[in-house]
Each structure stands twice: as C-alpha cells, then as structure tokens.
Design an enzyme around this catalytic site. Structure first.
Site, PDB file in Angstrom:
ATOM      1  N   GLU A 140      -8.775  -0.665  -2.911  1.00 29.19           N
ATOM      2  CA  GLU A 140      -9.371  -1.878  -3.496  1.00 29.19           C
ATOM      3  C   GLU A 140      -8.285  -2.909  -3.829  1.00 29.19           C
ATOM      4  OE1 GLU A 140     -12.765  -1.460  -6.087  1.00 29.19           O
ATOM      5  OE2 GLU A 140     -13.075   0.558  -5.341  1.00 29.19           O
TER       6      GLU A 140
ATOM      7  N   GLU B  76     -10.082  -1.484   8.089  1.00 29.65           N
ATOM      8  CA  GLU B  76      -9.970  -1.094   9.495  1.00 29.65           C
ATOM      9  C   GLU B  76      -8.536  -0.660   9.772  1.00 29.65           C
ATOM     10  OE1 GLU B  76     -11.259  -4.355  11.932  1.00 29.65           O
ATOM     11  OE2 GLU B  76     -13.221  -4.451  10.943  1.00 29.65           O
TER      12      GLU B  76
ATOM     13  N   GLN C 147      12.861  13.398 -31.228  1.00 27.42           N
ATOM     14  CA  GLN C 147      12.540  11.966 -31.176  1.00 27.42           C
ATOM     15  C   GLN C 147      12.388  11.442 -29.740  1.00 27.42           C
ATOM     16  OE1 GLN C 147      15.368   9.889 -33.684  1.00 27.42           O
ATOM     17  NE2 GLN C 147      14.096  10.266 -35.477  1.00 27.42           N
TER      18      GLN C 147
ATOM     19  N   GLY D 137      -6.190  -3.730   6.601  1.00 30.30           N
ATOM     20  CA  GLY D 137      -6.318  -3.095   5.291  1.00 30.30           C
ATOM     21  C   GLY D 137      -6.130  -4.155   4.225  1.00 30.30           C
TER      22      GLY D 137
ATOM     23  N   GLU E 104       0.641  -4.780  -4.871  1.00 33.18           N
ATOM     24  CA  GLU E 104       1.280  -6.008  -4.356  1.00 33.18           C
ATOM     25  C   GLU E 104       0.224  -7.081  -4.090  1.00 33.18           C
ATOM     26  OE1 GLU E 104       1.807  -2.974  -3.403  1.00 33.18           O
ATOM     27  OE2 GLU E 104       3.942  -2.589  -3.578  1.00 33.18           O
TER      28      GLU E 104
HETATM   29  C1  LIG Z   1      -8.182   7.441  -0.861  1.00 31.98           C
HETATM   30  C2  LIG Z   1      -8.577   6.121  -0.275  1.00 31.98           C
HETATM   31  C3  LIG Z   1      -9.906   5.726  -0.297  1.00 31.98           C
HETATM   32  C4  LIG Z   1     -10.301   4.521   0.278  1.00 31.98           C
HETATM   33  N1  LIG Z   1     -11.638   4.163   0.301  1.00 31.98           N
HETATM   34  C5  LIG Z   1     -12.002   3.030   0.953  1.00 31.98           C
HETATM   35  C6  LIG Z   1     -13.397   2.701   1.087  1.00 31.98           C
HETATM   36  O1  LIG Z   1     -14.288   3.416   0.604  1.00 31.98           O
HETATM   37  N2  LIG Z   1     -13.729   1.581   1.789  1.00 31.98           N
HETATM   38  C7  LIG Z   1     -12.792   0.764   2.355  1.00 31.98           C
HETATM   39  O2  LIG Z   1     -13.178  -0.236   2.958  1.00 31.98           O
HETATM   40  N3  LIG Z   1     -11.466   1.056   2.249  1.00 31.98           N
HETATM   41  C8  LIG Z   1     -11.057   2.159   1.559  1.00 31.98           C
HETATM   42  N4  LIG Z   1      -9.719   2.472   1.450  1.00 31.98           N
HETATM   43  C9  LIG Z   1      -8.743   1.616   2.131  1.00 31.98           C
HETATM   44  C10 LIG Z   1      -7.873   0.822   1.183  1.00 31.98           C
HETATM   45  O3  LIG Z   1      -8.579  -0.229   0.594  1.00 31.98           O
HETATM   46  C11 LIG Z   1      -6.650   0.389   1.992  1.00 31.98           C
HETATM   47  O4  LIG Z   1      -5.872   1.564   2.225  1.00 31.98           O
HETATM   48  C12 LIG Z   1      -5.836  -0.668   1.272  1.00 31.98           C
HETATM   49  O5  LIG Z   1      -6.523  -1.900   1.259  1.00 31.98           O
HETATM   50  C13 LIG Z   1      -4.477  -0.857   1.941  1.00 31.98           C
HETATM   51  O6  LIG Z   1      -4.617  -1.073   3.323  1.00 31.98           O
HETATM   52  P1  LIG Z   1      -3.746  -0.213   4.372  1.00 31.98           P
HETATM   53  O7  LIG Z   1      -3.888   1.226   4.034  1.00 31.98           O
HETATM   54  O8  LIG Z   1      -4.098  -0.671   5.715  1.00 31.98           O
HETATM   55  O9  LIG Z   1      -2.250  -0.591   4.017  1.00 31.98           O
HETATM   56  P2  LIG Z   1      -1.458  -1.891   4.530  1.00 31.98           P
HETATM   57  O10 LIG Z   1      -2.358  -3.074   4.523  1.00 31.98           O
HETATM   58  O11 LIG Z   1      -0.723  -1.530   5.765  1.00 31.98           O
HETATM   59  O12 LIG Z   1      -0.419  -2.070   3.340  1.00 31.98           O
HETATM   60  C14 LIG Z   1       0.647  -1.137   3.136  1.00 31.98           C
HETATM   61  C15 LIG Z   1       1.394  -1.523   1.890  1.00 31.98           C
HETATM   62  O13 LIG Z   1       1.977  -2.778   2.066  1.00 31.98           O
HETATM   63  C16 LIG Z   1       2.146  -3.403   0.800  1.00 31.98           C
HETATM   64  N5  LIG Z   1       1.638  -4.775   0.905  1.00 31.98           N
HETATM   65  C17 LIG Z   1       0.393  -5.167   1.219  1.00 31.98           C
HETATM   66  N6  LIG Z   1       0.330  -6.509   1.255  1.00 31.98           N
HETATM   67  C18 LIG Z   1       1.583  -6.964   0.958  1.00 31.98           C
HETATM   68  C19 LIG Z   1       2.174  -8.254   0.851  1.00 31.98           C
HETATM   69  N7  LIG Z   1       1.452  -9.368   1.061  1.00 31.98           N
HETATM   70  N8  LIG Z   1       3.486  -8.345   0.552  1.00 31.98           N
HETATM   71  C20 LIG Z   1       4.229  -7.224   0.367  1.00 31.98           C
HETATM   72  N9  LIG Z   1       3.742  -5.981   0.444  1.00 31.98           N
HETATM   73  C21 LIG Z   1       2.421  -5.852   0.747  1.00 31.98           C
HETATM   74  C22 LIG Z   1       1.386  -2.561  -0.229  1.00 31.98           C
HETATM   75  O14 LIG Z   1       2.304  -1.770  -0.954  1.00 31.98           O
HETATM   76  C23 LIG Z   1       0.532  -1.673   0.646  1.00 31.98           C
HETATM   77  O15 LIG Z   1       0.243  -0.432   0.027  1.00 31.98           O
HETATM   78  C24 LIG Z   1      -9.315   3.675   0.860  1.00 31.98           C
HETATM   79  C25 LIG Z   1      -7.984   4.076   0.851  1.00 31.98           C
HETATM   80  C26 LIG Z   1      -7.598   5.269   0.311  1.00 31.98           C
HETATM   81  C27 LIG Z   1      -6.159   5.663   0.322  1.00 31.98           C
END
Ligand SMILES: Cc1cc2nc3c(=O)[nH]c(=O)nc-3n(C[C@H](O)[C@H](O)[C@H](O)COP(=O)(O)OP(=O)(O)OC[C@H]3O[C@@H](n4cnc5c(N)ncnc54)[C@H](O)[C@@H]3O)c2cc1C
Length: 389
Positions: free
Chosen positions: A368, A129, A284, A133, A372
C-alpha cells in the site's frame, strides 16, 4: 489486560471505545483458527468467524452506512495485537470491497457488500503488476470495450487473497494514460471480476515470510459485463487512491497492534529475566529502550488516529494518511526489533511471539505504498499547498 489509555483520546466516540473493548474480549476467546499449517483454510475459517462475530460489518460501507475509519483502525490494531492472520483476513475484506463501498452502483453494493460483511464471500484488491508496483501509472493490464462487455488482458501480482477470493476488484487501462507512450494515471478503470470467470486464472501462488494467501493473476481474453465496472470509465486511479486513503491509515493501525504486543512481551520479559543478580528491567539501558518503544508507539498512534478522525470528518487526508503509515510502520519495525533484542537468543526461536511479529511487520513498510512513496506523497502535498499546515 494491557492498558488501553489511548482509547480515552478525544479522537474517539463512546461507541468506538465499546467496540475496541468488546473485540479485545472476543479475540481472546475466538482466534483459535488464526494459526495452522494450511494458511488458506485458516484464512477461510477466520473470515467465517469474523463474519459470524459481526466484525466484518465494520469493514464495509455503502449506501446504508459510511465507512468508519476509526472503527476499522481500532479493529485492525486489536486483531493485530492478538493474531496477524486475523488482522489480514479482516483488512482484506475491507480493502477488497472498499472501491464498491465508495464508488459502486446500488446494484453492485447489493450484490457484494452483504456477502463480504457476513463472511460468505472473500474479497481481493488487484492493483499491482510485475512492472507496475510503486509506479502505478505504468499499469499494463488492458480493458477493451466490446459491445456490452469489457475484455481484460494482462497480469496482476502480489495479490492478497489471490487463490481463495470469491471476487477481485481489479484495475485496467481503458484509454490513454495522458503521459508519454500512453502511460499515466488517466485512462484507468476499475472492475469486479468473479472467481471462475473464463479467461481468469491464478498463475502462481507466492510464499512470503509471514504466510498468507498471495498470488499472481492472469487475465486472457477475460470477458466481464460493463455493469461490473466500478464508477465511470477512466475514474479508476481516483477509485484506487480513495480506497487507499482509508486503508493506508489502517495499515498504520495494524502496525501499532504488532508494536504494542511486542512492547507487552518485552515488558514481561524484562521484569522476569534474571541476570547479574538483578532483572533485565533493573538496568537503565533496558529502561531507556522500553521508554523509547512506548514513546514511538504513542507518536505513531497519534498520527494514525488523527488521520482516521479527520477522514471520518470528511477531510482530504492523503498527507495525514501517508504520515501515519510512514511513522507507525517504521516505528513498529524498530520496536519489534528492540523486543527481539531484549529476548536474546529466545527472540529468534521459531514460533516465539516476538519472532512471529518480526516477520509479520516487514511487509507493512512495503505494501500500500512503500515508505519512500509515502515520503514523496507527503512532500507533494506540502509543495502543492500553501504552508506547513
Ligand atoms: C505481502 C504483500 C501483500 C501485497 N498485497 C497486495 C494486494 O493485495 N494488492 C495489490 O495490488 N498489491 C499488493 N502488494 C503489492 C505492493 O503494493 C507492492 O509490492 C508495492 O507497491 C511495491 O511495489 P513493488 O513490489 O513492485 O516494488 P518496486 O515498485 O519495484 O519498489 C521497490 C522499492 O523501491 C523503493 N522506491 C519506490 N519508489 C521509489 C522512489 N520514487 N524513489 C526511491 N525509492 C523508491 C521502495 O523502497 C520500494 O520498496 C502486496 C505486497 C506484499 C509484499
């Protein structure tokens, strides 16, 4: 044909080796639909073609067959090596129906799985959502019980196949999360929502660097029968995590396919590119780079197929799947970047294979569970256990 020595590893059974070799030959002949400006049409055609070829059967389980994680991984690795969109089309049929395979009622399995397997229905998995995420437990989508129905309200985003799917396995809050302010992993349930259900709309299509169907979804007073709930009420977090334990390992496998293709391209380029009176491969520095690429790929592959083999043996693989995804996707990014570098200017020309791979690999380190998050999962499992085993 590039070498397939890893198929001799002890993780596989004879039928896995046959499957990988047959698919490799099939993919060489059938993936004409894997490209084109209309990504929705390309995806639909790929699902049809993969269904007709019998490959999608491996993406689904159910009462009649268990999910074969090694088969799914080998198929993803092989398809990714040929065409990223073909891997995507296959993977989403599995991820989108995985909750039904693992936890669905006999009726749900009968209603959906045969159509996923023959390619006549396209599946999607809707967990993320805008405000939830990495932090899945912050989920805001709500499902309110009303007689024999549930009423869904809220938004999902980044949903692959959003806009072209025939049904969506979505997750919503049916009760208190068990944490502060009602948030937390408890009180989440899983539902099947058919495209066209009143109150369900595709709010926005999202374009990404490696084009595939992706959308933000809206649920407004969307009514679904209680029979569309997967598993028990409140079991949704478990349903989502068990599905991800299978498909997270397969993301690792897909990244291996991209990386192996990049290595193949780099080897060929290094042998052919003349410079300083020799070839690029004679230096190399180049040899060291190629050796690092191959070693990294095999290390990622060992972790990936270990996780798949353990899961097929009935083991709990949360830690092993996280290790596989972390290692294989991060290594694949480095391998592909190295391949682009070996190609020089040609490596960044739009449409060049290594340029396409460079765009394809990026999202795998995010979805997925970002790298991190995989680190946190591994640490949590280590700290909860008795030792480093
Ligand atoms: C091309 C694509 C396809 C997708 N398909 C699907 C789908 O089919 N179904 C679905 O449900 N979702 C899907 N997603 C969503 C995906 O699972 C989320 O983008 C992902 O879980 C990250 O959530 P967010 O984008 O909200 O990033 P955020 O949760 O905002 O995280 C941003 C970044 O913060 C960092 N981070 C996260 N947690 C921590 C922590 N605890 N400590 C330090 N750093 C941290 C990571 O580097 C992360 O990338 C898709 C995403 C993409 C890009």
């Amino acid at each position: 044909m590039p070498d397939r020595d890893y198929l001799d590893w002890p993780f596989f059974e004879p039928h896995h080796r046959v499957l990988a070799r047959e698919l490799d030959a099939w993919a060489g002949a059938h993936l004409k639909h894997a490209h084109g400006p209309d990504v929705d049409a390309a995806c639909r055609a790929l699902v049809t073609e993969l269904g007709r070829g019998g490959w999608l059967r491996h993406a689904v389980g159910g009462t009649k067959r268990a999910i074969d994680t090694r088969a799914i991984c080998l198929i993803r690795e092989t398809l990714a090596r040929h065409a990223g969109l073909a891997d995507f089309a296959f993977a989403m049929q599995g991820l989108g129906s995985g909750a039904i395979s693992l936890f669905g009622s006999a009726q749900q399995q009968e209603d959906y799985l045969p159509r996923v397997a023959d390619g006549s229905a396209i599946a999607a998995f809707a967990l993320s959502e805008p405000q939830a995420g990495s932090d899945v437990a912050a989920m805001g989508c709500a499902a309110r019980r009303d007689g024999d129905d549930y009423v869904l309200d809220g938004e999902k985003t980044w949903i692959s196949n959003g806009g072209i799917a025939d049904f969506y396995v979505m997750f919503a809050r049916t009760g208190d999360g068990g944490g502060e302010g009602g948030r937390g992993s408890k009180g989440i349930s899983a539902f099947i929502v058919d495209a066209g259900t009143p109150g369900f709309t595709v709010a926005e299509r999202i374009e990404v660097i490696a084009p595939h169907p992706l959308a933000r979804l809206r649920f407004e007073g969307c009514r679904v029968p209680a029979a569309q709930r997967i598993g028990e009420e409140g079991q949704g977090f478990k349903v989502a995590m068990a599905t991800l334990d299978v498909f997270r390992t397969s993301v690792a496998a897909a990244s291996l396919g991209f990386a192996r293709r990049a290595l193949d391209e780099a080897l060929q380029r290094a042998r052919e590119r003349a410079m300083f009176g020799k070839t690029l491969a004679d230096f190399q520095l180049t040899q060291a780079k190629l050796a690092q690429m191959a070693t990294g790929i095999d290390a990622g592959a060992l972790l990936t197929y270990r996780a798949a083999w353990l899961r097929d043996g009935g083991k709990h693989v949360t830690k092993e799947a996280a290790m596989a995804k972390l290692s294989a996707t991060e290594t694949a990014q480095q391998v592909i970047d190295a391949a682009v570098q070996l190609f020089g200017g040609q490596g960044v020309v739009s449409g060049e294979t290594v340029e396409i791979l460079y765009r394809e690999i990026r999202a795998l380190r995010i979805y997925e569970g970002a790298s991190e998050v995989q680190l946190l999962i591994i640490a949590r499992e280590l700290l909860a256990g008795e030792g480093s085993r």
